[in-house]
Scaffold this motif. Sequence first.
Motif, PDB file in Angstrom:
ATOM      1  N   LEU A 146      22.889  38.011  35.807  1.00 18.15           N
ATOM      2  CA  LEU A 146      24.077  38.850  35.767  1.00 18.15           C
ATOM      3  C   LEU A 146      25.201  38.060  35.110  1.00 18.15           C
ATOM      4  CD1 LEU A 146      23.830  40.190  39.429  1.00 18.15           C
ATOM      5  CD2 LEU A 146      23.079  41.368  37.347  1.00 18.15           C
ATOM      6  N   CYS A 147      25.731  38.583  34.033  1.00 16.09           N
ATOM      7  CA  CYS A 147      26.750  37.858  33.258  1.00 16.09           C
ATOM      8  C   CYS A 147      28.079  38.612  33.291  1.00 16.09           C
ATOM      9  CB  CYS A 147      26.273  37.693  31.811  1.00 16.09           C
ATOM     10  SG  CYS A 147      27.454  36.876  30.748  1.00 16.09           S
ATOM     11  N   CYS A 148      29.096  37.976  33.888  1.00 17.39           N
ATOM     12  CA  CYS A 148      30.458  38.518  33.884  1.00 17.39           C
ATOM     13  C   CYS A 148      30.472  39.986  34.297  1.00 17.39           C
ATOM     14  CB  CYS A 148      31.098  38.347  32.512  1.00 17.39           C
ATOM     15  SG  CYS A 148      31.312  36.634  31.996  1.00 17.39           S
ATOM     16  N   THR A 149      29.837  40.284  35.403  1.00 20.67           N
ATOM     17  CA  THR A 149      29.731  41.667  35.850  1.00 20.67           C
ATOM     18  C   THR A 149      30.378  41.833  37.221  1.00 20.67           C
ATOM     19  OG1 THR A 149      28.186  43.466  36.310  1.00 20.67           O
ATOM     20  CG2 THR A 149      27.413  41.252  36.800  1.00 20.67           C
ATOM     21  N   GLY A 150      31.310  42.764  37.325  1.00 19.04           N
ATOM     22  CA  GLY A 150      32.106  42.892  38.541  1.00 19.04           C
ATOM     23  C   GLY A 150      31.457  43.724  39.624  1.00 19.04           C
ATOM     24  N   VAL A 151      30.188  43.453  39.917  1.00 20.54           N
ATOM     25  CA  VAL A 151      29.469  44.233  40.920  1.00 20.54           C
ATOM     26  C   VAL A 151      30.216  44.256  42.254  1.00 20.54           C
ATOM     27  CG1 VAL A 151      27.367  44.292  42.332  1.00 20.54           C
ATOM     28  CG2 VAL A 151      27.201  43.933  39.862  1.00 20.54           C
ATOM     29  N   CYS A 152      30.824  43.138  42.619  1.00 24.12           N
ATOM     30  CA  CYS A 152      31.480  43.038  43.930  1.00 24.12           C
ATOM     31  C   CYS A 152      32.976  43.337  43.891  1.00 24.12           C
ATOM     32  CB  CYS A 152      31.224  41.663  44.546  1.00 24.12           C
ATOM     33  SG  CYS A 152      29.560  41.510  45.241  1.00 24.12           S
ATOM     34  N   LEU A 153      33.423  44.053  42.860  1.00 20.90           N
ATOM     35  CA  LEU A 153      34.815  44.492  42.888  1.00 20.90           C
ATOM     36  C   LEU A 153      34.961  45.623  43.899  1.00 20.90           C
ATOM     37  CD1 LEU A 153      35.298  47.479  41.319  1.00 20.90           C
ATOM     38  CD2 LEU A 153      34.776  46.091  39.331  1.00 20.90           C
ATOM     39  N   GLU A 154      36.182  45.841  44.332  1.00 23.00           N
ATOM     40  CA  GLU A 154      36.491  46.949  45.226  1.00 23.00           C
ATOM     41  C   GLU A 154      37.615  47.779  44.617  1.00 23.00           C
ATOM     42  OE1 GLU A 154      35.611  45.949  49.678  1.00 23.00           O
ATOM     43  OE2 GLU A 154      37.018  44.435  48.939  1.00 23.00           O
ATOM     44  N   GLU A 155      37.668  49.042  44.990  1.00 17.85           N
ATOM     45  CA  GLU A 155      38.692  49.914  44.426  1.00 17.85           C
ATOM     46  C   GLU A 155      40.091  49.369  44.696  1.00 17.85           C
ATOM     47  OE1 GLU A 155      39.600  54.700  44.113  1.00 17.85           O
ATOM     48  OE2 GLU A 155      38.751  53.918  45.980  1.00 17.85           O
ATOM     49  N   LYS A 156      40.289  48.754  45.851  1.00 18.83           N
ATOM     50  CA  LYS A 156      41.606  48.237  46.203  1.00 18.83           C
ATOM     51  C   LYS A 156      42.028  47.059  45.332  1.00 18.83           C
ATOM     52  CE  LYS A 156      39.908  45.137  49.867  1.00 18.83           C
ATOM     53  NZ  LYS A 156      39.966  44.833  51.313  1.00 18.83           N
ATOM     54  N   ASP A 157      41.060  46.417  44.649  1.00 17.10           N
ATOM     55  CA  ASP A 157      41.413  45.280  43.793  1.00 17.10           C
ATOM     56  C   ASP A 157      42.364  45.675  42.680  1.00 17.10           C
ATOM     57  OD1 ASP A 157      39.897  43.353  45.158  1.00 17.10           O
ATOM     58  OD2 ASP A 157      38.075  43.872  44.059  1.00 17.10           O
ATOM     59  N   MET A 158      42.234  46.901  42.181  1.00 14.08           N
ATOM     60  CA  MET A 158      43.126  47.366  41.126  1.00 14.08           C
ATOM     61  C   MET A 158      44.554  47.442  41.653  1.00 14.08           C
ATOM     62  SD  MET A 158      43.158  48.415  37.899  1.00 14.08           S
ATOM     63  CE  MET A 158      41.545  49.096  37.455  1.00 14.08           C
ATOM     64  N   MET A 159      44.723  47.984  42.841  1.00 15.72           N
ATOM     65  CA  MET A 159      46.064  48.109  43.428  1.00 15.72           C
ATOM     66  C   MET A 159      46.620  46.753  43.837  1.00 15.72           C
ATOM     67  SD  MET A 159      45.589  51.529  45.792  1.00 15.72           S
ATOM     68  CE  MET A 159      44.168  50.847  46.652  1.00 15.72           C
ATOM     69  N   ASN A 160      45.723  45.808  44.203  1.00 13.53           N
ATOM     70  CA  ASN A 160      46.164  44.499  44.683  1.00 13.53           C
ATOM     71  C   ASN A 160      46.438  43.499  43.565  1.00 13.53           C
ATOM     72  OD1 ASN A 160      45.957  45.471  47.275  1.00 13.53           O
ATOM     73  ND2 ASN A 160      43.962  44.546  47.692  1.00 13.53           N
ATOM     74  N   GLY A 161      46.271  43.924  42.316  1.00 11.21           N
ATOM     75  CA  GLY A 161      46.653  43.080  41.197  1.00 11.21           C
ATOM     76  C   GLY A 161      45.625  42.043  40.764  1.00 11.21           C
ATOM     77  N   LEU A 162      44.348  42.229  41.120  1.00 14.09           N
ATOM     78  CA  LEU A 162      43.332  41.264  40.689  1.00 14.09           C
ATOM     79  C   LEU A 162      43.123  41.304  39.187  1.00 14.09           C
ATOM     80  CD1 LEU A 162      41.065  39.208  41.394  1.00 14.09           C
ATOM     81  CD2 LEU A 162      39.522  41.173  41.650  1.00 14.09           C
ATOM     82  N   PHE A 163      43.270  42.485  38.609  1.00 17.47           N
ATOM     83  CA  PHE A 163      42.997  42.655  37.186  1.00 17.47           C
ATOM     84  C   PHE A 163      44.277  42.557  36.361  1.00 17.47           C
ATOM     85  CE2 PHE A 163      39.764  45.127  39.526  1.00 17.47           C
ATOM     86  CZ  PHE A 163      38.640  44.400  39.150  1.00 17.47           C
ATOM     87  N   HIS A 164      44.091  42.364  35.057  1.00 16.92           N
ATOM     88  CA  HIS A 164      45.224  42.248  34.140  1.00 16.92           C
ATOM     89  C   HIS A 164      45.726  43.611  33.676  1.00 16.92           C
ATOM     90  CE1 HIS A 164      45.151  37.785  33.300  1.00 16.92           C
ATOM     91  NE2 HIS A 164      43.982  37.947  33.897  1.00 16.92           N
ATOM     92  N   VAL A 165      45.126  44.671  34.163  1.00 14.82           N
ATOM     93  CA  VAL A 165      45.572  46.024  33.821  1.00 14.82           C
ATOM     94  C   VAL A 165      46.059  46.718  35.085  1.00 14.82           C
ATOM     95  CG1 VAL A 165      44.065  46.224  31.823  1.00 14.82           C
ATOM     96  CG2 VAL A 165      43.222  46.941  34.076  1.00 14.82           C
ATOM     97  N   ALA A 166      46.910  47.715  34.895  1.00 12.80           N
ATOM     98  CA  ALA A 166      47.550  48.357  36.046  1.00 12.80           C
ATOM     99  C   ALA A 166      46.716  49.484  36.640  1.00 12.80           C
ATOM    100  CB  ALA A 166      48.918  48.896  35.633  1.00 12.80           C
ATOM    101  N   ASP A 167      45.929  50.171  35.784  1.00 10.97           N
ATOM    102  CA  ASP A 167      45.175  51.318  36.286  1.00 10.97           C
ATOM    103  C   ASP A 167      43.983  51.594  35.381  1.00 10.97           C
ATOM    104  OD1 ASP A 167      46.208  52.674  34.008  1.00 10.97           O
ATOM    105  OD2 ASP A 167      47.960  53.320  35.158  1.00 10.97           O
ATOM    106  N   LEU A 168      43.212  52.601  35.755  1.00 11.99           N
ATOM    107  CA  LEU A 168      41.994  52.948  35.031  1.00 11.99           C
ATOM    108  C   LEU A 168      42.285  53.371  33.599  1.00 11.99           C
ATOM    109  CD1 LEU A 168      38.912  53.601  35.045  1.00 11.99           C
ATOM    110  CD2 LEU A 168      39.551  55.901  35.772  1.00 11.99           C
TER     111      LEU A 168
END
Length: 322
Positions: A146-168
Amino acid sequence: MARCLSFTGSADWLYRNFFSYSGLRSVTTDLEDGTIMHCWAPKTVKPTKPNLLLVHGFGANAMWQYGDLLRHFMPRFNIYVPDLLFFGDSTTKRPERTEAFQAQCVMRLMERYGVQKMSLVGISYGGFVGYSMAAQFPHAVEKVVLCCTGVCLEEKDMMNGLFHVADLDEAASILMPQTPDKLRELMEFAFVKPVKAVPSCFLSDYIDVFCTDHVKQKKELIQAILNDRKICNIPKITQSTLIIWGEQDKIFPVELGYRLEMHIGENARLVVIKNAGHAVNIEKPKEFSKQLKSFLHGSSVSHSSQPQQPKYQLITFNFRHR
């Protein structure tokens, strides 16, 4: 204004010829439920060889993502390189958009080829599909990369600022760029050292070839992996698993690699490659193929025997950017 010569189309033609020269053939299979899948499959299957499935992510097609790996694995494996649904020549009339459905379609395709056992490599979105295959079909899937695959991301990660983007919507606009500026933004996200000063006509050409088909459906694929996603609902796979991550991944931060290793447990090993981003297979092809060969040719996941070392492995290489 005159358009540039289609570099993307020319490069794609070269890849097609290279795949054919390497011993693969282009095959389109009707799964008879409104689903059609394209795959590069062996011209001649050798029963003495194990089978290896290469599953692509978003971006350029599977040939571009795995072209550099063929020479390393064709001598020892029967190689299969499918187009996932809504990529390349694969499509469906079915409404499902989950990675579980993608995995079921790929498995049905492999069954059509008579493949009963296989190892697999999944890059980015392809890792979601590969993980789902390993979970749903443990009798068929042997080793997993598995290469650079966010299998263990959670929906709340987007709201909590884990990613460099704000929304979908912002994520989709970058992963499926429709303008040269958005493609430059994607390159900044995917590479530690992106190529600078690429003429807009070349970027527009790339967009025309790879980013204009099935835009709505691809956005739905992204939405499906995020909707109500929680680690507690993600099944644990039992296969021997190698996880490869670029240390500076801006699309799926390396924290998700640590989560994935912890989630799978003792059968997993995380390799973090320094000075690499999300496109680690392209930025660090020698290191990437070295890790794959060591794992896929070996007998099991091996961990360091030194008790003072962390479970994951951090690799530093000198690399001349090209």
